[in-house]
Design an enzyme around this catalytic site. Structure first.
Site, PDB file in Angstrom:
ATOM      1  N   PHE A   1      35.613 104.417  18.403  1.00  0.00           N
ATOM      2  CA  PHE A   1      34.236 104.431  18.897  1.00  0.00           C
ATOM      3  C   PHE A   1      33.657 105.835  18.703  1.00  0.00           C
ATOM      4  CE2 PHE A   1      34.149 100.681  22.112  1.00  0.00           C
ATOM      5  CZ  PHE A   1      34.664  99.841  21.139  1.00  0.00           C
ATOM      6  N   GLU A   2      32.564 105.921  17.976  1.00  0.00           N
ATOM      7  CA  GLU A   2      31.931 107.208  17.695  1.00  0.00           C
ATOM      8  C   GLU A   2      30.465 107.166  18.107  1.00  0.00           C
ATOM      9  OE1 GLU A   2      32.662 108.494  13.674  1.00  0.00           O
ATOM     10  OE2 GLU A   2      34.719 107.758  13.662  1.00  0.00           O
TER      11      GLU A   2
END
Length: 587
Positions: free
Chosen positions: A372-373
Site C-alpha cells: 500500500f503506497e
C-alpha cells in the site's frame, strides 16, 4: 531562660539539587521536549549511562524543559554538561531577571553554569536547554539546579537502587521481570542494552518484542520526586527459539523480487518459467482495486499488446506450480504506486477478503504481499497510539489480513513493502500529531505491522524513493549508500519510541522477519545502491564490520535477506542485483 536562648531564628532551607532526572537515567521522565525533538541515548554520555540528545528541525530549536519548585527570594545555581554548537542552558519565570548561557563550539563536553535569584513571590521556575535552528543534534547530561529546598525536612529522599531483580523468558519474544519494591519509590524504569527505557509503576514488568534465541541483560532504577536511583545489579534471560510469522519453508537467507506480471513498465516482460532459481519469493505485481474504496481486487496477466511474449493463463499457472515444487513462494502483491486501496468500510474489508481469496485460489498462490503506497493508509485526527488504532482504513486492513491468515493456515506467507515515510519516519512523527497539522500518513504502517507481527513473514521496507530519514542516532540519513540501509534496518531490529514517546515503543522485529528493500538498477527507482554498498550494509548488520560512522544496536546474522524492485529490472541490468546476493550468501 536557657530554653528561650536555644530557640533562635528558624533554620534556612538546606541546599539541594532540585532537578528531577537531570542525568536522564530514567529516559525523559520529568522532561518535556518540543516537537518530539528529544531522545535518550547511551553514547555519548558525560556521567552515568544515559544522556539527552535533542535535534532541531525546521522552526523547532529542540527545547527540553522542566518546571521546578523553588523558594522565594533565594539564590540558585543552574549547571549542565553539554556537547554541540550553540547549545543553550537557561531558566525562565524566576521573578527577577531570567538567565541563559550558551556554547558556540562543538567538540568535547563543556560545563555551562549560570545563577539567578528568585523573586519575593516566586515558587517555581522552568529550567531548559535547547539548540539552534539549522544546527545538528546536541547533547545534555548531568543538569542540576542547586539551591534552597522549598520542602526542607520531610521531603522525599532519593530512593535506593532496586534489589532482587530476576528475569525469566515467558515466550520466544518476551521476558518477565520482578524485583523487590523500594520504599518511597513512585515509579521504576527498566533498562535493556541499547533499547529505549520502559517505565512502570509496580515492581514487575513484561518486556515484549524480543528476538528468539537471544540473551538479554536488564537493570532497573527507582524514582520519586527527589530523583532517580542508581541502577540495580543486572539480570539476564535467554529467549527460547521460536517460530511465528507464518510461511515456513523460506531459506535462512532469501531473495525477494517483484515480477511485472500485469505490465511491462519499460523493462520488458519476464515469463514466470524464465525467472531464475535465485529468487526465493516472487511477488506478482500487482493486484489492483476496481476503485480506491471498493476493496475489490483484480489481477490479470499483461495484455499481449503490451507484452507480446506473455504466456497463456495455463502456462502461467503451470509455471507457478513448478516454482513451488522447487521450494519457491509465489504471492499476489496488492497495491503498488498506482493501486490505491482504502478499506474505509466493513463492506470494503469483506470484499477485499473475498476478492483476494479468489486470486490466491485461482492461481494457487502461497500468500499475500501488502504494498500500500500513496494515500492508501493515513491516520485520522486523534489516532495517536499505534498499539490501539482507531482509523477505519487501518483497523479494517488488519482485520482483513487476519481473516485471510485464519482461512489459509500457518503456511500462509505474509509480506509487506511499505515506504520509509510510513514506518521509520514514525520515530519523529506519527499521524497528524497530538495537535494536528502533520502529514497524517507519517508512520501509518506501524499499527498494521504491530498488530500483525505474529503473522508476518517478512517486512521489506522500500529503502528508496525516500527523503532523508532520522535514525536512532538522531542524525538524518539519505538513500543511495550503505549508511541509509544500516540506519533504517537498525531501527526495525532495535525498536524505537514512536514520535519520541518513550511510553510508546515500537518493539523490534525478529531478524528473520526483516529484509532490505532496494531498486535493482538506476532505472528502477531513486536511491539505487551499488553492490559494493549493499555488501557493506550486509556486513555491518550481520557481522558488525564495514559500519562506517553509524553504530548499530546489535548484530543480526539471521537477517533474512534482500528484496528488490524488480526481477524485470534486474534482468534489464544483467542480473547484477541477484548475482551479488548469491555471491554474498553462497546461492
Amino acid at each position: 531562660m536557657a530554653g528561650f536562648l536555644a530557640a533562635g531564628p528558624p533554620a534556612a532551607a538546606a541546599d539541594a539539587d532540585l532537578v528531577r532526572n537531570g542525568g536522564f537515567e530514567a529516559g525523559l521522565d520529568g522532561w518535556s521536549c518540543s516537537g518530539g525533538s528529544g531522545a535518550v541515548v547511551t553514547t555519548p554520555v558525560h556521567g552515568g549511562s544515559s544522556a539527552l540528545r535533542a535535534t532541531p528541525a525546521g522552526q523547532d530549536n529542540a527545547r527540553c524543559s522542566q518546571t521546578v519548585t523553588v523558594e522565594p527570594d533565594s539564590a540558585y545555581t543552574l549547571g549542565a554538561w553539554v556537547q554541540g554548537a550553540y547549545v543553550y542552558l537557561g531558566a525562565s519565570g524566576t521573578g527577577t531577571t531570567d538567565v541563559s548561557t550558551w556554547t558556540q563550539t562543538p567538540g568535547a563536553w563543556k560545563r555551562l553554569t549560570t545563577t539567578f535569584r528568585t523573586g519575593p513571590s516566586t515558587t517555581s521556575v522552568t529550567v531548559y536547554t535547547h539548540g539552534w535552528y539549522g544546527q545538528p543534534a546536541h547533547f545534555t547530561d548531568d543538569l542540576t539546579l542547586v539551591g534552597p529546598d522549598p520542602g526542607g525536612p520531610g521531603q522525599p529522599q532519593l530512593p535506593a537502587a532496586p534489589t532482587g531483580l530476576t528475569a525469566s523468558a515467558t515466550s520466544s519474544t518476551s521476558v518477565a521481570l520482578t524485583w523487590s519494591a523500594v520504599p518511597g519509590a513512585t515509579s521504576y524504569t527498566v533498562h535493556r542494552d541499547g533499547a529505549a527505557p520502559l517505565s512502570v509503576t509496580s515492581a514487575s514488568a513484561a518486556v515484549t518484542g524480543l528476538t528468539a534465541a537471544t540473551t538479554y541483560t536488564f537493570r532497573v532504577s527507582a524514582a520519586n520526586a527527589a530523583g532517580t536511583s542508581p541502577q540495580s545489579a543486572p539480570a539476564t534471560a535467554t529467549t527460547p527459539g521460536g517460530g511465528g510469522g507464518g510461511g515456513g519453508g523460506l531459506p535462512a537467507h532469501a531473495l525477494v523480487g517483484y515480477l511485472h506480471a500485469s505490465f511491462a513498465n519499460g523493462s520488458g516482460y519476464v515469463r514466470m518459467a524464465d525467472v531464475p532459481a535465485s529468487w526465493d519469493v516472487i511477488n506478482l505485481a500487482f493486484g489492483e482495486p476496481t476503485s480506491v474504496t471498493s476493496g475489490d481486487i483484480r489481477f490479470r496477466l499483461c495484455p499481449v499488446a503490451e507484452c507480446p511474449n506473455v504466456e497463456s493463463e495455463a502456462e502461467f499457472k503451470a509455471a507457478v506450480k513448478a516454482k513451488q515444487a522447487a521450494g519457491k513462494k509465489v504471492l499476489i502483491s496488492i497495491g503498488g504506486q498506482n493501486g490505491q486501496v482504502q478499506l474505509a468500510s466493513t463492506a470494503a474489508r469483506d470484499t477485499f477478503v473475498s476478492s483476494v481469496s479468489k486470486i490466491i485460489d485461482e492461481y494457487g498462490l502461497n500468500g499475500l504481499d501488502i504494498d500500500f503506497e500513496g494515500h492508501s493508509l493515513s491516520l485520522a485526527t486523534g489516532d495517536t497510539d499505534f498499539r490501539a488504532p482507531t482509523t477505519p482504513v487501518v483497523v479494517n486492513l488488519i482485520s482483513a489480513v487476519k481473516t485471510l491468515k485464519a482461512r489459509y493456515g500457518p503456511d500462509f506467507v505474509l509480506t509487506m513493502a511499505p515506504e520509509t515515510f510510513f514506518v521509520q519516519l514514525g520515530y519523529q512523527y506519527y499521524g497528524s500529531g497530538p495537535w494536528g497539522g502533520q502529514d497524517p500518513r507519517a508512520g501509518a504502517y506501524l499499527p498494521v505491522i504491530h498488530a500483525l507481527r505474529d503473522d508476518l513473514t517478512l517486512l521489506h521496507v522500500q529503502d528508496y524513493n525516500s527523503g532523508s530519514i532520522m535514525g536512532l542516532d538522531n542524525q538524518y540519513h539519505s538513500m543511495g549508500g550503505a549508511d541509509f540501509q544500516i540506519a533504517m534496518t537498525d531501527m526495525l531490529l532495535t525498536g524505537f519510541p514512536v514520535a519520541g514517546n518513550t511510553a510508546r515503543v515500537f518493539p523490534a522485529l525478529r531478524p528473520d522477519q526483516v529484509a532490505i528493500g532496494l531498486p535493482a538498477t538506476t532505472n528502477a527507482g531513486n536511491g539505487h545502491t551499488t553492490p559494493v554498498e549493499v555488501t557493506k550494509a550486509l556486513n555491518c548488520l550481520t557481522k558488525k564490520t564495514d559500519c562506517g560512522t553509524y553504530q548499530t544496536h546489535g548484530t543480526w546474522p539471521g537477517l533474512r535477506g534482500l528484496m528488490t524492485w524488480s526481477i524485470n529490472w534486474d534482468r534489464f541490468g544483467g542480473w547484477e542485483f541477484s548475482r551479488n546476493f548469491d555471491a554474498y550468501f553462497g546461492g
